[in-house]
Design a protein around this motif. Structure first.
Motif, mmCIF file in Angstrom:
data_model
loop_
_atom_site.group_PDB
_atom_site.id
_atom_site.type_symbol
_atom_site.label_atom_id
_atom_site.label_comp_id
_atom_site.label_asym_id
_atom_site.label_seq_id
_atom_site.Cartn_x
_atom_site.Cartn_y
_atom_site.Cartn_z
ATOM 1 N N LEU A 93 -2.986 -20.266 -64.234
ATOM 2 C CA LEU A 93 -3.907 -21.222 -64.849
ATOM 3 C C LEU A 93 -5.132 -21.443 -63.963
ATOM 4 N N LEU A 94 -4.921 -21.530 -62.666
ATOM 5 C CA LEU A 94 -6.044 -21.691 -61.737
ATOM 6 C C LEU A 94 -6.967 -20.475 -61.784
ATOM 7 N N LEU A 95 -6.375 -19.290 -61.812
ATOM 8 C CA LEU A 95 -7.178 -18.074 -61.914
ATOM 9 C C LEU A 95 -7.996 -18.075 -63.206
ATOM 10 N N ALA A 96 -7.344 -18.457 -64.298
ATOM 11 C CA ALA A 96 -8.026 -18.472 -65.593
ATOM 12 C C ALA A 96 -9.161 -19.489 -65.610
ATOM 13 N N ARG A 97 -8.934 -20.646 -64.984
ATOM 14 C CA ARG A 97 -9.972 -21.696 -65.005
ATOM 15 C C ARG A 97 -11.223 -21.262 -64.248
ATOM 16 N N VAL A 98 -11.048 -20.607 -63.116
ATOM 17 C CA VAL A 98 -12.203 -20.133 -62.356
ATOM 18 C C VAL A 98 -12.909 -19.008 -63.107
ATOM 19 N N ARG A 99 -12.145 -18.068 -63.637
ATOM 20 C CA ARG A 99 -12.725 -16.928 -64.347
ATOM 21 C C ARG A 99 -13.372 -17.344 -65.660
ATOM 22 N N MET A 100 -12.947 -18.462 -66.209
ATOM 23 C CA MET A 100 -13.537 -18.959 -67.446
ATOM 24 C C MET A 100 -15.026 -19.251 -67.260
ATOM 25 N N ASP A 101 -15.418 -19.598 -66.043
ATOM 26 C CA ASP A 101 -16.821 -19.869 -65.720
ATOM 27 C C ASP A 101 -17.546 -18.616 -65.240
ATOM 28 N N ASN A 102 -16.934 -17.444 -65.475
ATOM 29 C CA ASN A 102 -17.511 -16.153 -65.065
ATOM 30 C C ASN A 102 -17.687 -16.074 -63.551
ATOM 31 N N LYS A 103 -16.781 -16.706 -62.834
ATOM 32 C CA LYS A 103 -16.762 -16.629 -61.381
ATOM 33 C C LYS A 103 -15.572 -15.783 -60.946
ATOM 34 N N ILE A 104 -15.589 -15.373 -59.694
ATOM 35 C CA ILE A 104 -14.566 -14.456 -59.207
ATOM 36 C C ILE A 104 -13.423 -15.227 -58.565
ATOM 37 N N ALA A 105 -12.223 -14.991 -59.062
ATOM 38 C CA ALA A 105 -10.998 -15.510 -58.462
ATOM 39 C C ALA A 105 -10.143 -14.308 -58.091
ATOM 40 N N MET A 106 -9.860 -14.161 -56.824
ATOM 41 C CA MET A 106 -9.126 -12.999 -56.337
ATOM 42 C C MET A 106 -7.639 -13.332 -56.244
ATOM 43 N N ALA A 107 -6.829 -12.562 -56.943
ATOM 44 C CA ALA A 107 -5.384 -12.788 -56.957
ATOM 45 C C ALA A 107 -4.701 -11.719 -56.120
ATOM 46 N N VAL A 108 -4.043 -12.138 -55.049
ATOM 47 C CA VAL A 108 -3.339 -11.194 -54.188
ATOM 48 C C VAL A 108 -1.924 -11.704 -53.944
ATOM 49 N N ALA A 109 -1.074 -10.815 -53.490
ATOM 50 C CA ALA A 109 0.309 -11.178 -53.189
ATOM 51 C C ALA A 109 0.795 -10.323 -52.029
ATOM 52 N N SER A 110 1.863 -10.766 -51.411
ATOM 53 C CA SER A 110 2.386 -10.066 -50.237
ATOM 54 C C SER A 110 3.191 -8.832 -50.600
ATOM 55 N N SER A 111 3.511 -8.658 -51.875
ATOM 56 C CA SER A 111 4.249 -7.474 -52.314
ATOM 57 C C SER A 111 3.716 -7.015 -53.661
ATOM 58 N N GLY A 112 3.942 -5.747 -53.971
ATOM 59 C CA GLY A 112 3.467 -5.206 -55.231
ATOM 60 C C GLY A 112 4.127 -5.853 -56.434
ATOM 61 N N ILE A 113 5.420 -6.170 -56.321
ATOM 62 C CA ILE A 113 6.131 -6.803 -57.432
ATOM 63 C C ILE A 113 5.549 -8.173 -57.720
ATOM 64 N N ALA A 114 5.300 -8.954 -56.676
ATOM 65 C CA ALA A 114 4.721 -10.287 -56.864
ATOM 66 C C ALA A 114 3.312 -10.196 -57.431
ATOM 67 N N ALA A 115 2.564 -9.165 -57.025
ATOM 68 C CA ALA A 115 1.187 -9.020 -57.497
ATOM 69 C C ALA A 115 1.128 -8.781 -58.998
ATOM 70 N N ILE A 116 2.119 -8.090 -59.541
ATOM 71 C CA ILE A 116 2.134 -7.791 -60.973
ATOM 72 C C ILE A 116 2.238 -9.072 -61.801
ATOM 73 N N LEU A 117 2.846 -10.119 -61.235
ATOM 74 C CA LEU A 117 3.033 -11.371 -61.968
ATOM 75 C C LEU A 117 1.754 -12.191 -62.065
ATOM 76 N N LEU A 118 0.744 -11.847 -61.270
ATOM 77 C CA LEU A 118 -0.530 -12.553 -61.314
ATOM 78 C C LEU A 118 -1.526 -11.771 -62.155
ATOM 79 N N LYS A 119 -2.298 -12.473 -62.953
ATOM 80 C CA LYS A 119 -3.309 -11.826 -63.780
ATOM 81 C C LYS A 119 -4.365 -11.187 -62.875
ATOM 82 N N GLY A 120 -4.476 -9.861 -62.946
ATOM 83 C CA GLY A 120 -5.424 -9.161 -62.084
ATOM 84 C C GLY A 120 -4.972 -9.097 -60.641
#
Length: 234
Positions: A154-181
């Protein structure tokens, strides 16, 4: 849908040992790039560079495969994407702003009112910091199954809704898949294994400029990473 199709294609490349991946790509590449094409039409009108669109999609597909521990697309008998250094900043902006604002708005309007008190407090506190540009570090800690990933998206979506960049990263590839982008932290921030905080991103480079444009860095499973990695980002 194109996002899910790219993820599916990447999973098939990594796990299914496709006999003719080139034919699959050629047959379905327009569907795999539909969102990119829509964005390009909005930005450039009916005249746009199809090769650039296909290349950006291949970059994302290759990144997904690499995040799962796989190989570059050339390993599967498919020409890899062109990662030209001089176009890295533009490609990064295109990728990290390539979201459907209408869908994000609907997601926010539908789900934010459903947040419980603690979730809403975390959401409002972080978004207030982002909007005011104050900077800061927040740790979101709760028991499993309490909706942490839901709030992160939801936080990622709220920032991106304003056409701004929200970078989603995770410590593992499996966890990263659960985040949008989502992508792995080590590949995105180019963390280096040293005894002191250090990353391979230099000032003035495309990656550096892209980080300067980033309004929010969301790091899932951050406590799984070495403390030097967190100090590097700080």
């Amino acid at each position: 849908m194109p996002v899910q199709l790219r993820q599916l294609f990447a999973i098939m490349l990594h796990t299914c040992d496709l006999s003719q991946p080139m034919q699959v790509w050629e047959k379905h590449k327009d569907s795999l790039c539909e969102d990119f094409r829509h964005t390009a039409e909005l930005m450039d009108g009916p005249v746009f560079n199809s090769d650039l669109i296909y290349n950006n999609a291949l970059i994302i597909i290759e990144d997904i495969v690499l995040h799962m521990g796989g190989n570059h697309l050339s390993f599967f008998g498919k020409p890899g994407p062109q990662r030209q250094e001089q176009n890295g900043f533009a490609q990064g902006l295109f990728r990290d702003r390539n979201y459907n604002v209408a869908e994000l708005t609907e997601l926010i309007e539908t789900n934010v009112p459903r947040l419980v008190a603690d979730q809403r407090y975390a959401f409002d506190s972080i978004m207030s910091t982002v909007h005011e540009g104050r900077g800061g570090i927040f740790f979101l800690d709760a028991a499993g199954g309490t909706g942490k990933t839901f709030i992160l998206n939801l936080l990622l979506a709220r920032v991106r809704m304003d056409n701004k960049i929200a970078m989603a990263v995770a410590s593992s590839g499996i966890a990263a898949i659960l985040l949008k982008g989502g992508r792995t932290a080590h590949s995105t921030i180019n963390l280096m294994a040293t005894d002191s905080p250090m990353c391979g991103i230099k000032r003035g480079t495309d990656q550096g400029n892209l980080l300067k444009e980033t309004k929010l860095i969301m790091w899932d499973k951050a406590t799984m990473s070495h403390k030097r990695a967190l100090e590097t980002v700080d």
